[in-house]
Motif scaffolding. Structure first.
Motif, PDB file in Angstrom:
ATOM      1  N   PRO A  59       0.890  -1.202   0.064  1.00 45.04           N
ATOM      2  CA  PRO A  59       0.031  -0.030   0.104  1.00 45.04           C
ATOM      3  C   PRO A  59       0.760   1.284   0.030  1.00 45.04           C
ATOM      4  O   PRO A  59       2.194   1.312   0.191  1.00 45.04           O
ATOM      5  N   ALA A  60       0.147   2.191  -0.251  1.00 45.71           N
ATOM      6  CA  ALA A  60       0.893   3.660  -0.017  1.00 45.71           C
ATOM      7  C   ALA A  60       0.939   3.941   1.509  1.00 45.71           C
ATOM      8  O   ALA A  60      -0.027   3.451   2.173  1.00 45.71           O
ATOM      9  N   VAL A  61       2.031   4.636   1.889  1.00 41.50           N
ATOM     10  CA  VAL A  61       2.163   4.776   3.372  1.00 41.50           C
ATOM     11  C   VAL A  61       2.395   6.298   3.552  1.00 41.50           C
ATOM     12  O   VAL A  61       3.407   6.855   3.233  1.00 41.50           O
ATOM     13  N   THR A  62       1.377   7.070   4.186  1.00 40.74           N
ATOM     14  CA  THR A  62       1.557   8.478   4.485  1.00 40.74           C
ATOM     15  C   THR A  62       1.930   8.647   5.936  1.00 40.74           C
ATOM     16  O   THR A  62       1.377   8.238   6.666  1.00 40.74           O
ATOM     17  N   VAL A  63       3.052   9.259   5.963  1.00 40.93           N
ATOM     18  CA  VAL A  63       3.418   9.809   7.309  1.00 40.93           C
ATOM     19  C   VAL A  63       3.352  11.181   7.734  1.00 40.93           C
ATOM     20  O   VAL A  63       3.632  12.016   6.775  1.00 40.93           O
ATOM     21  N   ASN A 154       3.712   5.956  -3.871  1.00 38.00           N
ATOM     22  CA  ASN A 154       2.325   6.850  -4.221  1.00 38.00           C
ATOM     23  C   ASN A 154       2.327   6.734  -5.602  1.00 38.00           C
ATOM     24  O   ASN A 154       2.255   7.804  -6.553  1.00 38.00           O
ATOM     25  N   ALA A 155       2.472   5.465  -6.425  1.00 36.50           N
ATOM     26  CA  ALA A 155       2.409   5.348  -7.747  1.00 36.50           C
ATOM     27  C   ALA A 155       1.035   5.443  -8.175  1.00 36.50           C
ATOM     28  O   ALA A 155      -0.104   5.468  -7.755  1.00 36.50           O
ATOM     29  N   LEU A 162       4.929  -0.847  -5.594  1.00 40.23           N
ATOM     30  CA  LEU A 162       5.728  -1.953  -5.180  1.00 40.23           C
ATOM     31  C   LEU A 162       4.932  -3.118  -4.758  1.00 40.23           C
ATOM     32  O   LEU A 162       3.490  -3.096  -4.447  1.00 40.23           O
ATOM     33  N   SER A 163       5.467  -4.337  -4.824  1.00 39.77           N
ATOM     34  CA  SER A 163       4.762  -5.313  -4.450  1.00 39.77           C
ATOM     35  C   SER A 163       5.697  -6.443  -3.388  1.00 39.77           C
ATOM     36  O   SER A 163       6.988  -6.522  -3.700  1.00 39.77           O
ATOM     37  N   HIS A 199      -3.017   3.063   2.990  1.00 40.47           N
ATOM     38  CA  HIS A 199      -4.235   3.215   2.045  1.00 40.47           C
ATOM     39  C   HIS A 199      -3.756   2.829   0.658  1.00 40.47           C
ATOM     40  O   HIS A 199      -2.533   2.593   0.415  1.00 40.47           O
ATOM     41  N   ASP A 200      -4.730   2.595  -0.201  1.00 40.99           N
ATOM     42  CA  ASP A 200      -4.753   2.229  -1.464  1.00 40.99           C
ATOM     43  C   ASP A 200      -3.874   3.562  -2.440  1.00 40.99           C
ATOM     44  O   ASP A 200      -4.277   4.649  -1.834  1.00 40.99           O
TER      45      ASP A 200
END
Length: 438
Positions: A59-63, A154-155, A162-163, A199-200
């Motif tokens: 997932p996207a990771v927002t900090v 954040n693609a 990434l996977s 999040h997605d």
């Protein structure tokens, strides 16, 4: 039916069969009506399956830093303004007044971007799957409901994200972050730490609403599980929606939170003539005094439920469930090494630094899909069951009845027409005889 129509049968027997037939037909019609009502209510059921896959999209990771204003970046005027806007411990600062601040031509969004903690300072170490180094360049600056934040992975296209092919601690994202507590100043929050949302990639991060917090002086392990939710559109019960309003966020999928944020922003704009800097919509941004004197009252009114927002659920949503555990960090035997790396004292390390490791716990995902709870085949089966049980009939029997009715009506109409023709011919013959007699 033959017992009712048979003229040679006993009268009482025919009457009993007639009563039973009428009762069964009434029950049959009631059952058909109930089934049709249920069918046109379009109910749904949920089908839960566990999907095993070879790899899972990370997932996207927002900090986000809990503090939004760096003390070293503030002018004396900005510091005074924050003292007035966000008094410490909610004690009003009477040294300043709104009248002494000039808001004309002020770009408060740019002020926040300049004063926010920078990713180059916050991100000390970063690695992907404990092998590939990453850093500030792998994070994108975003504006969220929590202020200025930074998003990893954040693609824009799913295939570029990434996977992971394996689960566990060593196959995820590792971060060592500096909360820079020595830069904290009055603002939205009174805590110190980092708020994170998983999040997605195509979902807007509502970090304030949906994120979780990690504190300095700890190592947080974040286990992830993916759930895919599929809902049915109209006319089914929950009438999901996939299309986002292009005026809100054109780069993100529709979500209930996005819709609710727009609804609240529209209500605030109607009440105050403007919106908060981090709200969706096209209304102008409110200056701080209007935020203090109007927007906060509008937000309080909105929370009472005075506005009813029509925000249906999305047709497809990826939900990342997080399980957070943490340990005291750093351990005493590595403090000296970190002191050498950061030039911080032990007290400064425990007040400012933290580690976060995010990884998948299982290489699968749960799929919860809505399916029609009562479809046409079930309706036909139930109606056929009623017909067979109550009157011993089937669809073919109904067709035979319709055919019998059509043939009977056709014969009756033909005979009636012949009788009319015959009657007309008889009258013509009588008239001819009378005429001849004269």
């Amino acid at each position: 039916m033959r017992h009712v129509a048979n003229p040679a049968a006993n009268f009482y027997r025919r009457a009993i069969w007639m009563i039973l037939l009428v009762i069964f037909i009434i029950i049959l019609l009631q059952g058909i009506f109930n089934n049709l009502t249920k069918f046109f209510d379009f109910p749904v059921s949920s089908l839960v399956t566990l999907q095993y896959v070879d790899n899972v999209t990370f997932p996207a990771v927002t900090v986000c830093n809990y503090n939004q204003w760096r003390k070293s970046n503030l002018t004396e005027d900005q510091a005074a303004f924050l003292d007035l806007m966000y008094p410490t411990l909610n004690v009003p600062n009477e040294s300043y007044a709104w009248e002494q601040f000039n808001y004309t031509g002020r770009n408060f969004t740019q002020d926040m971007l300049n004063a926010a903690h920078q990713k180059e300072d916050m991100i000390i170490n970063c690695s992907w799957q404990m092998m590939e180094p990453c850093g500030p360049d792998n994070f994108t600056q975003v504006f969220t409901d929590f202020g200025v934040c930074y998003t990893f992975n954040n693609a824009r296209l799913k295939e570029d994200a990434l996977s992971v092919q394996q689960t566990g601690f060593d196959y995820g994202l590792y971060l060592r972050l500096n909360v820079e507590q020595y830069e904290y100043y009055n603002g939205f929050n009174t805590g110190a730490g980092i708020k994170i949302m998983v999040h997605d990639q195509n979902e807007f991060p509502f970090v304030k609403r949906l994120g979780f917090a990690v504190s300095p002086g700890s190592q947080s392990l974040v286990g992830l599980k993916l759930t895919k939710i599929i809902n049915l559109p109209r006319p089914y019960q929950y009438r999901c929606q996939d299309t986002a309003d292009p005026d809100i966020y054109t780069d993100h999928n529709y979500t209930v939170e996005l819709c609710q944020a727009r609804c609240e922003a529209d209500f605030t704009a109607k009440m105050c003539g403007c919106k908060k800097f981090n709200s969706p919509g096209n209304a102008p941004i409110c200056d701080p005094r209007i935020v203090e004197e109007c927007v906060r009252d509008a937000e309080a009114a909105y929370k009472t439920g005075i506005v009813k927002c029509d925000c249906p659920i999305p047709c497809e949503k990826m939900v990342y469930q997080v399980r957070v555990s943490e340990v005291y960090w750093p351990a005493n035997h590595v403090v000296a090494e970190i002191e050498n790396q950061t030039h911080f004292s032990e007290a400064e390390i425990r007040s400012n630094l933290l580690e976060v490791i995010l990884y998948f716990e299982e290489l699968n995902f749960e799929e919860i899909a809505q399916v029609p709870g009562y479809d046409s085949s079930t309706l036909i089966g139930d109606v056929g069951g009623y017909m067979g049980l109550l009157v011993g009939a089937s669809i073919m029997t109904v067709v035979e009845f319709i055919d019998f009715g059509i043939v009977t009506l056709s014969r009756w109409y033909t005979q009636r027409k012949k009788r009319k023709i015959a009657a007309a011919s008889g009258k013509m013959e009588d008239f001819s005889e009378i005429k001849t007699a004269k």
